[in-house]
Design a protein around this motif. Structure first.
Motif, short mmCIF file in Angstrom:
data_model
loop_
_atom_site.label_atom_id
_atom_site.label_comp_id
_atom_site.label_asym_id
_atom_site.label_seq_id
_atom_site.Cartn_x
_atom_site.Cartn_y
_atom_site.Cartn_z
N LEU A 263 0.83 -1.20 0.00
CA LEU A 263 0.00 0.00 0.00
C LEU A 263 0.87 1.26 0.00
N THR A 264 1.98 1.21 0.74
CA THR A 264 2.90 2.35 0.79
C THR A 264 3.51 2.62 -0.58
N GLN A 265 3.95 1.56 -1.26
CA GLN A 265 4.54 1.73 -2.58
C GLN A 265 3.51 2.24 -3.58
N ALA A 266 2.30 1.74 -3.50
CA ALA A 266 1.24 2.22 -4.41
C ALA A 266 0.99 3.71 -4.20
N GLY A 267 1.01 4.14 -2.94
CA GLY A 267 0.86 5.56 -2.65
C GLY A 267 2.01 6.38 -3.22
N GLY A 268 3.22 5.83 -3.14
CA GLY A 268 4.38 6.51 -3.71
C GLY A 268 4.29 6.65 -5.22
N VAL A 269 3.87 5.58 -5.88
CA VAL A 269 3.70 5.62 -7.34
C VAL A 269 2.67 6.69 -7.72
N ALA A 270 1.56 6.71 -7.01
CA ALA A 270 0.51 7.70 -7.29
C ALA A 270 1.03 9.12 -7.09
N LEU A 271 1.83 9.33 -6.04
CA LEU A 271 2.35 10.66 -5.75
C LEU A 271 3.35 11.10 -6.82
N VAL A 272 4.18 10.16 -7.29
CA VAL A 272 5.13 10.49 -8.36
C VAL A 272 4.39 10.89 -9.62
N PHE A 273 3.38 10.12 -9.99
CA PHE A 273 2.62 10.44 -11.20
C PHE A 273 1.91 11.78 -11.07
N LEU A 274 1.35 12.06 -9.91
CA LEU A 274 0.69 13.35 -9.71
C LEU A 274 1.69 14.50 -9.83
N SER A 275 2.89 14.32 -9.28
CA SER A 275 3.91 15.36 -9.37
C SER A 275 4.32 15.61 -10.82
N VAL A 276 4.54 14.52 -11.56
CA VAL A 276 4.94 14.66 -12.97
C VAL A 276 3.83 15.32 -13.78
N LEU A 277 2.59 14.87 -13.58
CA LEU A 277 1.47 15.44 -14.33
C LEU A 277 1.26 16.92 -14.00
N ALA A 278 1.47 17.29 -12.75
CA ALA A 278 1.31 18.69 -12.37
C ALA A 278 2.30 19.58 -13.10
N VAL A 279 3.54 19.12 -13.22
CA VAL A 279 4.56 19.92 -13.91
C VAL A 279 4.31 19.94 -15.42
N ILE A 280 3.89 18.80 -15.98
CA ILE A 280 3.55 18.77 -17.40
C ILE A 280 2.42 19.76 -17.68
N ALA A 281 1.44 19.81 -16.78
CA ALA A 281 0.31 20.74 -16.96
C ALA A 281 0.79 22.19 -17.01
N THR A 282 1.78 22.53 -16.18
CA THR A 282 2.30 23.90 -16.23
C THR A 282 2.98 24.19 -17.56
N GLY A 283 3.66 23.17 -18.12
CA GLY A 283 4.33 23.37 -19.40
C GLY A 283 3.36 23.51 -20.54
N THR A 284 2.34 22.66 -20.60
CA THR A 284 1.36 22.75 -21.68
C THR A 284 0.52 24.01 -21.55
N SER A 285 0.26 24.45 -20.32
CA SER A 285 -0.47 25.69 -20.11
C SER A 285 0.31 26.88 -20.64
N SER A 286 1.62 26.89 -20.39
CA SER A 286 2.48 27.97 -20.91
C SER A 286 2.49 27.96 -22.43
N ALA A 287 2.54 26.75 -23.02
CA ALA A 287 2.54 26.64 -24.47
C ALA A 287 1.23 27.15 -25.06
N ARG A 288 0.11 26.83 -24.39
CA ARG A 288 -1.19 27.29 -24.86
C ARG A 288 -1.28 28.81 -24.81
N THR A 289 -0.76 29.40 -23.75
CA THR A 289 -0.77 30.86 -23.62
C THR A 289 0.08 31.52 -24.70
N SER A 290 1.28 30.93 -24.94
CA SER A 290 2.17 31.48 -25.96
C SER A 290 1.53 31.39 -27.33
N ALA A 291 0.87 30.25 -27.62
CA ALA A 291 0.24 30.09 -28.93
C ALA A 291 -0.89 31.08 -29.11
#
Length: 297
Positions: A263-291
């Motif tokens: 259960l601990t490892q599953a929580g860690g995997v979920a947290l890593v994915f959420l962190s990565v997705l959050a940063v990707i969202a900031t990048g795509t948002s910046s690209a959308r604004t620039s476009a």
């Protein structure tokens, strides 16, 4: 525009996925007890293969830039990583190394004028915690040299990533990757000759296959995709994608050992994915604004 960014992100993510196979490759197919030799074989032949494809030698300032970047991204990172892994209990080196994405984000804000937001900082902290939940095990006392090596490895790679972005905008990623791998490989070869005895037995076919995979796929291909992503994306995105490596290593280890996630490892995997997705969202948002800004001009 956004579809192209998503494609580049997907290609860049292949690099940490391939790096996630390094542990199982090293422990199953390679000669044990020779970390510097393994690092040298990873870097130098891979760089020579890419140089043969790119056919472009460094010129002018790129002689010293290649040496600096090869020292930071390849030689320094590999050497510190192996020292930390050898002196620290299971998973601690990976947890300390998990600070690298946050270091990249901070350095990019200072050297590249990339915006450092609260969301990115929170994602960086979440990534470290997620990696800790995935890999950390109870262990005895921590070794000061091991901790220092792990921190220096993270700093070395973080600075190398940011300087690669700063210096290589006008050059093909394959060429930049080749020069760095050769420079780092030469440094590692010197360290190997000075501090590590060669294997006493000849390589088996299994060893050769393992080194070939690590050199051509886990290093040459992975680093070309990685540095291509650094050249085309906000620097923080490739850095956070690097957090996927321990997730892949965990998945492969579980398949080999036929173990299910705790259960601990599953929580860690979920947290890593959420962190990565959050940063990707900031990048795509910046690209959308620039476009949108360009379309109004």
């Amino acid at each position: 525009m956004l579809s192209n960014i998503r494609f580049v992100i997907a290609l860049t993510a292949v690099a940490p996925v391939l790096w996630g196979t390094t542990y199982i490759t090293s422990t199953t197919f390679l000669v044990p007890g020779h970390p510097l030799l393994t690092a040298t074989v990873r870097a130098l032949p891979a760089g020579l293969v890419l140089l043969a494809i790119g056919r472009r030698m460094p010129r002018g300032s790129w002689w010293w830039r290649s040496a600096v970047l090869g020292g930071l991204n390849i030689a320094g990172f590999f050497a510190f990583l192996f020292i930390a892994a050898d002196r620290l209990p299971g998973g601690v080196a990976a947890v300390v190394g998990g600070i690298q994405p946050l270091l990249v984000a901070v350095l990019a804000s200072l050297l590249l004028s990339e915006r450092l937001t609260g969301k990115v900082v929170a994602a960086g902290i979440g990534g470290v915690v997620g990696v800790a939940l995935i890999v950390l095990r109870s262990a005895g006392g921590l070794d000061a040299i091991g901790i220092a090596a792990a921190i220096l490895g993270a700093v070395s790679m973080a600075l190398g990533v940011v300087l690669t972005k700063k210096w290589s905008s006008d050059l093909p990623p394959l060429v930049v990757t080749a020069w760095q791998l050769i420079a780092g490989g030469v440094i590692l070869a010197a360290l190997t000759a000075a501090f590590e005895p060669l294997p006493s037995e000849a390589f088996t076919l299994t060893n050769v296959a393992g080194y070939a995979y690590l050199t051509l796929i886990g290093t040459a291909l992975a680093y070309v995709l990685w540095f291509r992503g650094i050249a085309q994306l906000p620097t923080r995105i490739p850095a956070f994608l690097g957090l996927l490596s321990p997730v892949v290593a965990l998945a492969i280890g579980g398949l080999v050992a036929h173990e299910s996630l705790t259960l601990t490892q599953a929580g860690g995997v979920a947290l890593v994915f959420l962190s990565v997705l959050a940063v990707i969202a900031t990048g795509t948002s910046s690209a959308r604004t620039s476009a949108a800004t360009r379309s109004r001009r």
